[in-house]
Design an enzyme around this catalytic site. Structure first.
Site, PDB file in Angstrom:
ATOM      1  N   ARG A 145       0.857  -1.178   0.000  1.00  0.00           N
ATOM      2  CA  ARG A 145       0.000   0.000   0.000  1.00  0.00           C
ATOM      3  C   ARG A 145       0.897   1.234   0.000  1.00  0.00           C
ATOM      4  O   ARG A 145       1.933   1.263   0.692  1.00  0.00           O
ATOM      5  CB  ARG A 145      -0.905   0.028   1.239  1.00  0.00           C
ATOM      6  CG  ARG A 145      -2.100  -0.910   1.160  1.00  0.00           C
ATOM      7  CD  ARG A 145      -3.128  -0.432   0.123  1.00  0.00           C
ATOM      8  NE  ARG A 145      -4.296  -1.286   0.060  1.00  0.00           N
ATOM      9  CZ  ARG A 145      -4.454  -2.298  -0.797  1.00  0.00           C
ATOM     10  NH1 ARG A 145      -3.503  -2.599  -1.655  1.00  0.00           N
ATOM     11  NH2 ARG A 145      -5.572  -3.001  -0.811  1.00  0.00           N
ATOM     12  N   GLU A 190      -3.263   7.806  -3.924  1.00  0.00           N
ATOM     13  CA  GLU A 190      -3.723   7.368  -5.256  1.00  0.00           C
ATOM     14  C   GLU A 190      -5.026   8.051  -5.641  1.00  0.00           C
ATOM     15  O   GLU A 190      -5.880   8.235  -4.775  1.00  0.00           O
ATOM     16  CB  GLU A 190      -3.928   5.850  -5.250  1.00  0.00           C
ATOM     17  CG  GLU A 190      -2.626   5.112  -5.179  1.00  0.00           C
ATOM     18  CD  GLU A 190      -2.790   3.588  -5.271  1.00  0.00           C
ATOM     19  OE1 GLU A 190      -3.808   3.105  -5.797  1.00  0.00           O
ATOM     20  OE2 GLU A 190      -1.892   2.897  -4.808  1.00  0.00           O
ATOM     21  N   HIS A 217      -1.013   0.417  -9.924  1.00  0.00           N
ATOM     22  CA  HIS A 217      -1.671  -0.515  -8.980  1.00  0.00           C
ATOM     23  C   HIS A 217      -2.309  -1.701  -9.725  1.00  0.00           C
ATOM     24  O   HIS A 217      -3.524  -1.878  -9.696  1.00  0.00           O
ATOM     25  CB  HIS A 217      -2.720   0.234  -8.136  1.00  0.00           C
ATOM     26  CG  HIS A 217      -3.028  -0.469  -6.838  1.00  0.00           C
ATOM     27  ND1 HIS A 217      -3.441   0.187  -5.705  1.00  0.00           N
ATOM     28  CD2 HIS A 217      -2.992  -1.788  -6.500  1.00  0.00           C
ATOM     29  CE1 HIS A 217      -3.640  -0.684  -4.730  1.00  0.00           C
ATOM     30  NE2 HIS A 217      -3.380  -1.894  -5.193  1.00  0.00           N
TER      31      HIS A 217
END
Ligand code: GLV
Length: 329
Positions: free
Chosen positions: A242, A271, A289
C-alpha cells in the site's frame, strides 16, 4: 427475509464471473456501469437502503458511509485482499460483516513484485523508451548497466502469504533471503533458508527490499528518510503493498540523491495522485496498482467477493469474514 428482497450495489464493473454469481442469487443487483471511480457523493447516494455492498479499494467505507446505507446493511464484500479502505471497528459496532479476497491473488501479486524487481534492476522501462525513441545506434559497453539479481540478498518486509510467495520464487536466483515480521515463519526458514532479522538489519543488508505489509497505523511511513538512509546505496525498493507504507516525498529524495539505486512502485501514497518528482525519475519504474491484474486472478477475486456477499445475505458465515465477532453474539 427472502434473498429476492435484498438490494445490492456493485460500485464498478468487475469481471463477469462475479456478476454472474450475484445475478444468479439475487434479484436486485445494481451496478455502476460507468468504468470510473465513484465520487464520495455518488457513493453516499447509491449506498442508501442497501443490504449488501460489493466495494473496491478505491472507496472509503467508513461509519458515515455505513450510516448513509442505513441499519439494514448486512455486508460489505471488498474486492481486494487489503481492507484498509474499510473501517472494520465501525462495521463491527454496527453488526455489519466485512469480507476480503485473500489467497487468490498471492501468485499474481508476487509475480508482479518480481516483474518490478527485474524491470527496476535491469532498467527495462527506461531502455524500452530509449529504444522506441530510435536512440539505439549500436551496442555499447556502457549502455544501460543495472544491478545483479542472481546471488544477491532479498529482504522481505512482511512474511504473510504474498511475502512468502515472493521469497519462495527467489530460489532459482540463488538469493540469500532475509525477512522481518512480527512473527517467525518456520516454513519460510526451512524451505527457502530465510533468516528472520530486525527491520534495520534487513535494510542494512538487502540488495532488494520488497514490501508486503498491510497498511496499519504501525506500518504508515515505515519507509521514511531514516529507512532509506539505512539501505545500501546500490539497493532497490519494491512496493506492491500500500502506498502510505512509504513516505513518497522521502522516496523521491532517496532516489534523487542516490541514497538508494532505484524503486519499483505499484502503489502510491495518495492514489491516483503520484508525487510529481517521482514521475521524472528514470531510476523508478511506476505501475498503476496492477499487481493482481491477471485475467484469471481478477476473475477469482470477483467470484470470491460475490460468493462472500451472497453467503452473508443467506445468513451463512462467509468464507473470508474479517470480523467474526458480529456473528458470535
Ligand atoms: C490490491 O491491492 C488488493 O488489496 O487486493
Amino acid at each position: 427475509m427472502s434473498l429476492d428482497q435484498f438490494k445490492v450495489y456493485v460500485t464498478r464493473v468487475i469481471p463477469q464471473p462475479g456478476l454472474d454469481i450475484l445475478n444468479a442469487n439475487l434479484k436486485h443487483v445494481k451496478l455502476n456501469t460507468a468504468d470510473n471511480i465513484l465520487s464520495r457523493e455518488e457513493l453516499l447516494e447509491n449506498i442508501k437502503g442497501l443490504d449488501g455492498l460489493l466495494s473496491l479499494l478505491t472507496e472509503r467505507i467508513d461509519g458515515e458511509a455505513m450510516d448513509a446505507a442505513g441499519p439494514q446493511l448486512k455486508v460489505v464484500a471488498n474486492h481486494a485482499v487489503g481492507f484498509d479502505n474499510i473501517d472494520l471497528p465501525a462495521a463491527t459496532e454496527r453488526g455489519i460483516m466485512v469480507t476480503n479476497t485473500p489467497g487468490v491473488l498471492t501468485d499474481a501479486t508476487s509475480d508482479f513484485a518480481w516483474a518490478l524487481l527485474f524491470a527496476t534492476a535491469r532498467r527495462i522501462a527506461d531502455a524500452d523508451k530509449f529504444t522506441r525513441a530510435l536512440k539505439y545506434d549500436g551496442w555499447g559497453p556502457m549502455m544501460y548497466m543495472g544491478g545483479d539479481i542472481t546471488g544477491r540478498t532479498l529482504g522481505i518486509v512482511g512474511a504473510g502469504r504474498i511475502g512468502v510467495a515472493m521469497a519462495a520464487k527467489s530460489v532459482g536466483f540463488k538469493m540469500r533471503v532475509l525477512y522481518s515480521d512480527e512473527f517467525r515463519n518456520e516454513k519460510l526458514e526451512q524451505e527457502v533458508g530465510a533468516r528472520k532479522v530486525a527491520f534495520e538489519e534487513l535494510l542494512n543488508e538487502s540488495d532488494f527490499v520488497s514490501v508486503h505489509v498491510p497498511l496499519l497505523k504501525s506500518t504508515h511511513h515505515l519507509f521514511n528518510d531514516d529507512s532509506f538512509r539505512m539501505m545500501k546505496k546500490t539497493a532497490y525498493l519494491i512496493n506492491t503493498s500500500r502506498g502510505p507504507v512509504v513516505d513518497e516525498a522521502a522516496l523521491v529524495r532517496a532516489l534523487q540523491t542516490g541514497e538508494i539505486a532505484g524503486a519499483g512502485i505499484d502503489v502510491y501514497e495518495d492514489e491516483p495522485k503520484i508525487h510529481p518528482e517521482l514521475i521524472k525519475l528514470d531510476n523508478a519504474v511506476l505501475a498503476p496498482h496492477i499487481a493482481s491484474a491477471t485475467i484469471e486472478t481478477r476473475g477469482k477475486m470477483a467470484t470470491m467477493a460475490a460468493s462472500n456477499l451472497v453467503a452473508a445475505l443467506k445468513g451463512e458465515r462467509p468464507d473470508n469474514l474479517l470480523n467474526p465477532e458480529v456473528l458470535d453474539d
